[in-house]
Design a protein around this motif. Structure first.
Motif, short mmCIF file in Angstrom:
data_model
loop_
_atom_site.label_atom_id
_atom_site.label_comp_id
_atom_site.label_asym_id
_atom_site.label_seq_id
_atom_site.Cartn_x
_atom_site.Cartn_y
_atom_site.Cartn_z
N THR A 1 -1.60 -7.61 14.95
CA THR A 1 -2.94 -7.56 14.39
C THR A 1 -3.47 -6.12 14.37
O THR A 1 -4.04 -5.67 13.38
N LEU A 2 -3.29 -5.41 15.47
CA LEU A 2 -3.74 -4.02 15.53
C LEU A 2 -3.02 -3.16 14.49
O LEU A 2 -3.63 -2.32 13.83
N LEU A 3 -1.73 -3.37 14.34
CA LEU A 3 -0.97 -2.61 13.36
C LEU A 3 -1.46 -2.89 11.95
O LEU A 3 -1.64 -1.98 11.14
N GLU A 4 -1.71 -4.15 11.66
CA GLU A 4 -2.20 -4.52 10.33
C GLU A 4 -3.57 -3.91 10.06
O GLU A 4 -3.84 -3.40 8.96
N GLU A 5 -4.46 -3.93 11.06
CA GLU A 5 -5.79 -3.32 10.90
C GLU A 5 -5.67 -1.82 10.65
O GLU A 5 -6.37 -1.27 9.79
N ALA A 6 -4.79 -1.16 11.38
CA ALA A 6 -4.61 0.28 11.20
C ALA A 6 -4.07 0.58 9.81
O ALA A 6 -4.52 1.53 9.14
N LEU A 7 -3.11 -0.23 9.33
CA LEU A 7 -2.57 -0.02 7.99
C LEU A 7 -3.63 -0.26 6.91
O LEU A 7 -3.69 0.47 5.92
N GLN A 8 -4.48 -1.26 7.09
CA GLN A 8 -5.55 -1.52 6.13
C GLN A 8 -6.53 -0.35 6.08
O GLN A 8 -6.99 0.04 5.00
N GLN A 9 -6.86 0.21 7.25
CA GLN A 9 -7.77 1.37 7.27
C GLN A 9 -7.15 2.56 6.56
O GLN A 9 -7.82 3.26 5.80
N LEU A 10 -5.86 2.79 6.77
CA LEU A 10 -5.18 3.90 6.09
C LEU A 10 -5.15 3.68 4.58
O LEU A 10 -5.40 4.61 3.80
N ALA B 1 -7.26 1.91 2.84
CA ALA B 1 -8.63 2.06 2.34
C ALA B 1 -9.00 3.54 2.21
O ALA B 1 -9.61 3.95 1.23
N ARG B 2 -8.61 4.34 3.15
CA ARG B 2 -8.88 5.79 3.08
C ARG B 2 -8.13 6.43 1.92
O ARG B 2 -8.66 7.28 1.22
N GLY C 1 -7.21 4.95 -0.79
CA GLY C 1 -7.86 4.48 -2.04
C GLY C 1 -9.12 5.25 -2.34
O GLY C 1 -9.39 5.60 -3.47
N THR C 2 -9.94 5.55 -1.31
CA THR C 2 -11.18 6.31 -1.55
C THR C 2 -10.89 7.76 -1.82
O THR C 2 -11.62 8.42 -2.55
N ALA C 3 -9.81 8.30 -1.27
CA ALA C 3 -9.49 9.71 -1.48
C ALA C 3 -8.96 9.95 -2.88
O ALA C 3 -9.21 10.98 -3.50
N THR C 4 -8.24 8.97 -3.45
CA THR C 4 -7.65 9.16 -4.76
C THR C 4 -8.66 8.92 -5.89
O THR C 4 -8.50 9.43 -6.98
N THR C 5 -9.71 8.14 -5.61
CA THR C 5 -10.71 7.88 -6.67
C THR C 5 -11.68 9.03 -6.83
O THR C 5 -12.34 9.13 -7.85
#
Length: 121
Positions: free
Chosen positions: A102-111, A113-114, A116-120
């Motif tokens: 679960t922690l690994l999945e949350e960390a991957l989702q945060q990465l 998301a970051r 995605g916001t950096a490329t837009t």
């Protein structure tokens, strides 16, 4: 050839009216032997007028870095050394597999998301 300003050939630096006796080299002292777990002996010198309770019972041996004690037959034991573990190994020890996933999945989702916001921008 090396030359100095005021040095006389064969003279010691710092030799003068203040001799070795003033620096404590000839002061009364006692030798105390310390032994580590590997049998190495280290001799330390202490002032003769130093009280017995101020002389340490255990020091670090300069040759091995292990603790050394004054008792030759019973030196301090070797410290327990554990094999090197990575940070993830410690995390896995503390958490169950489900929590780690679960922690690994949350960390991957945060990465993601970051990213995605950096490329837009």
């Amino acid at each position: 050839m090396v030359s100095g300003n005021s040095a006389i050939r064969g003279s010691r630096v710092g030799a003068g009216p203040m001799g070795e006796q003033d620096h404590g080299v000839h002061a009364d002292r006692i030798a105390v032997s310390y032994w580590d777990a590997k049998g190495n002996e280290t001799i330390r010198y202490f002032a003769a007028n130093l009280p017995e309770d101020e002389i340490p019972d255990v020091i670090d041996s300069p040759s091995t870095g292990l603790p050394a004690g004054r008792d030759r037959d019973n030196p301090p034991a070797l410290a327990k050394t554990e094999p090197y573990k990575t940070h993830l190994a410690y995390v896995k020890e503390r958490r169950s597999e489900e929590e780690a996933a679960t922690l690994l999945e949350e960390a991957l989702q945060q990465l993601r998301a970051r990213r995605g916001t950096a490329t837009t921008d």
